[in-house]
Design an enzyme around this catalytic site. Sequence first.
Site, PDB file in Angstrom:
ATOM      1  N   SER A 111     -63.144   8.907  44.520  1.00  0.00           N
ATOM      2  CA  SER A 111     -62.784   8.872  45.938  1.00  0.00           C
ATOM      3  C   SER A 111     -61.965  10.068  46.394  1.00  0.00           C
ATOM      4  CB  SER A 111     -62.027   7.583  46.244  1.00  0.00           C
ATOM      5  OG  SER A 111     -60.863   7.502  45.454  1.00  0.00           O
ATOM      6  N   HIS A 166     -67.357   3.682  46.657  1.00  0.00           N
ATOM      7  CA  HIS A 166     -67.703   4.739  47.624  1.00  0.00           C
ATOM      8  C   HIS A 166     -69.186   5.091  47.608  1.00  0.00           C
ATOM      9  CE1 HIS A 166     -63.851   5.984  49.399  1.00  0.00           C
ATOM     10  NE2 HIS A 166     -63.329   5.555  48.271  1.00  0.00           N
ATOM     11  N   LYS A 208     -65.783  -0.442  52.803  1.00  0.00           N
ATOM     12  CA  LYS A 208     -66.068   0.963  53.119  1.00  0.00           C
ATOM     13  C   LYS A 208     -67.337   1.051  53.970  1.00  0.00           C
ATOM     14  CE  LYS A 208     -62.991   2.404  49.634  1.00  0.00           C
ATOM     15  NZ  LYS A 208     -62.673   2.139  48.247  1.00  0.00           N
TER      16      LYS A 208
HETATM   17  C1  LIG Z   1     -61.577   1.489  47.658  1.00  0.00           C
HETATM   18  C2  LIG Z   1     -61.840   1.224  46.240  1.00  0.00           C
HETATM   19  C3  LIG Z   1     -61.590  -0.035  45.686  1.00  0.00           C
HETATM   20  C4  LIG Z   1     -60.940  -1.128  46.476  1.00  0.00           C
HETATM   21  O1  LIG Z   1     -61.818  -1.705  47.365  1.00  0.00           O
HETATM   22  P1  LIG Z   1     -61.277  -2.813  48.388  1.00  0.00           P
HETATM   23  O2  LIG Z   1     -62.465  -3.608  48.697  1.00  0.00           O
HETATM   24  O3  LIG Z   1     -60.721  -2.084  49.569  1.00  0.00           O
HETATM   25  O4  LIG Z   1     -60.230  -3.581  47.678  1.00  0.00           O
HETATM   26  C5  LIG Z   1     -61.940  -0.256  44.375  1.00  0.00           C
HETATM   27  N1  LIG Z   1     -62.472   0.720  43.623  1.00  0.00           N
HETATM   28  C6  LIG Z   1     -62.711   1.952  44.109  1.00  0.00           C
HETATM   29  C7  LIG Z   1     -63.329   2.980  43.238  1.00  0.00           C
HETATM   30  C8  LIG Z   1     -62.386   2.237  45.424  1.00  0.00           C
HETATM   31  O5  LIG Z   1     -62.613   3.456  45.916  1.00  0.00           O
END
Ligand SMILES: *Cc1c(COP(=O)(O)O)cnc(C)c1O
Length: 392
Positions: A181, A209, A240
């Site tokens: 990310s 992502h 996301k």
């Molecule tokens: C954003 C993210 C998460 C967390 O996701 P949420 O649904 O917002 O809790 C987990 N793993 C990765 C790799 C992320 O980028």
Amino acid sequence: MSKTDWIQQEIDGLKSQGLYNNIRTIGSPQGAWLIVDGKKVLNFCSNNYLGLANHPTLTAAAKKATDEMGVGPAAVRSIAGTMTLHVELEKRLAEFKGAEATITFQSGFTANLATVPALVGKEDVIFSDRLNHASIIDGCRLSGAKIVAYEHNDVKSLEEQIKANLSQFRRALIITDGVFSMDGDIAPLPDIYEVAKKYDILLMVDDAHGEGVLGNGGRGIVDHFGLHGKVDVEVGTFSKAFGVVGGVVAGKSVIIEWLRQRGRPFLFSSAMTVPDTAACLAAVDLLEDSTQLVDKLWENAKYFKAEMKNLGFNTGVSETPITPIMLGEAPLAQQFSRELFEAGVFAMSIGFPTVPQGKARIRVMISAAHSKDDLNQGLEAFKTVGKKLGVI
Ligand SMILES: *Cc1c(COP(=O)(O)O)cnc(C)c1O
């Protein structure tokens, strides 16, 4: 001396190092433009890749479901909280992703906290990419397994660590982010799969992502690489590209069944709400109907990245719509972000400990919601601020 003095000292320390998290308040729906602290600014911050967070189809689905089914699940799923909507979403996601089965969670974070400890324990070993997301790291720690980090995206390092450690443990698990990310680079999943196969180790990828971004019509990293049935566990998020909130694990039926028995956030925390679940179902409908939004996202990302390079910015190693603008020291990145905000562009600086010391950056998140005009306005602001601060 009060017993909280140390906390104030820590906070003051963060501020003096330029590492204090200044949290802005959004006074509008998520979209290409936002009202932030009362000011209209171009949104270069959100993970709203496809513009679904405020999409009329999703909001209508959430409203309709709320009218028919209420808002809350009222219990953990294993007692009385599993509703027809949850079951339908899991079935649709399995079809969409070409997986045997899926299970949903309250978030991607809890999906990781549920999955890792269900698969490995104290007698086991985890091979984890050095740059894996915090929720993977926390899931690994919770499991009690020995954590062996391998060099980022380095399959040779992974295999070396396996050779050096595997024989001392009962079972093993390889875990990697799909898309990283902070840098926007993609894990070399086909090569990692070959290593997992050679040593007969479970393979898990967190595609937070990549869900809705990679693969045909946003079907994720497993689809992107054509690895259906080969990756044991694929974690995704609805917070996301899906524009809602919630998490999912897709994979072999036996693993999903096991998570229903042993995933602690599934057993001890309530399910996704009714409107969230209905909105996610509507997102699956949209993605199955057309690849238009995903195509637009990639077109926007390619345009923005190419133009930023033309301006002389260092956009790192990104292969995805995540566009880091590498600046070096955290105070410069923070100042850059403040100047951009003054110029009407909302793009956050990211510093240690989210990224290593000396690798502070502005991270621009491109969305299908951006028009060409929006992107051009953003580019103009980057050019002005970049020149002013001597970056370009
Ligand atoms: C954003 C993210 C998460 C967390 O996701 P949420 O649904 O917002 O809790 C987990 N793993 C990765 C790799 C992320 O980028």
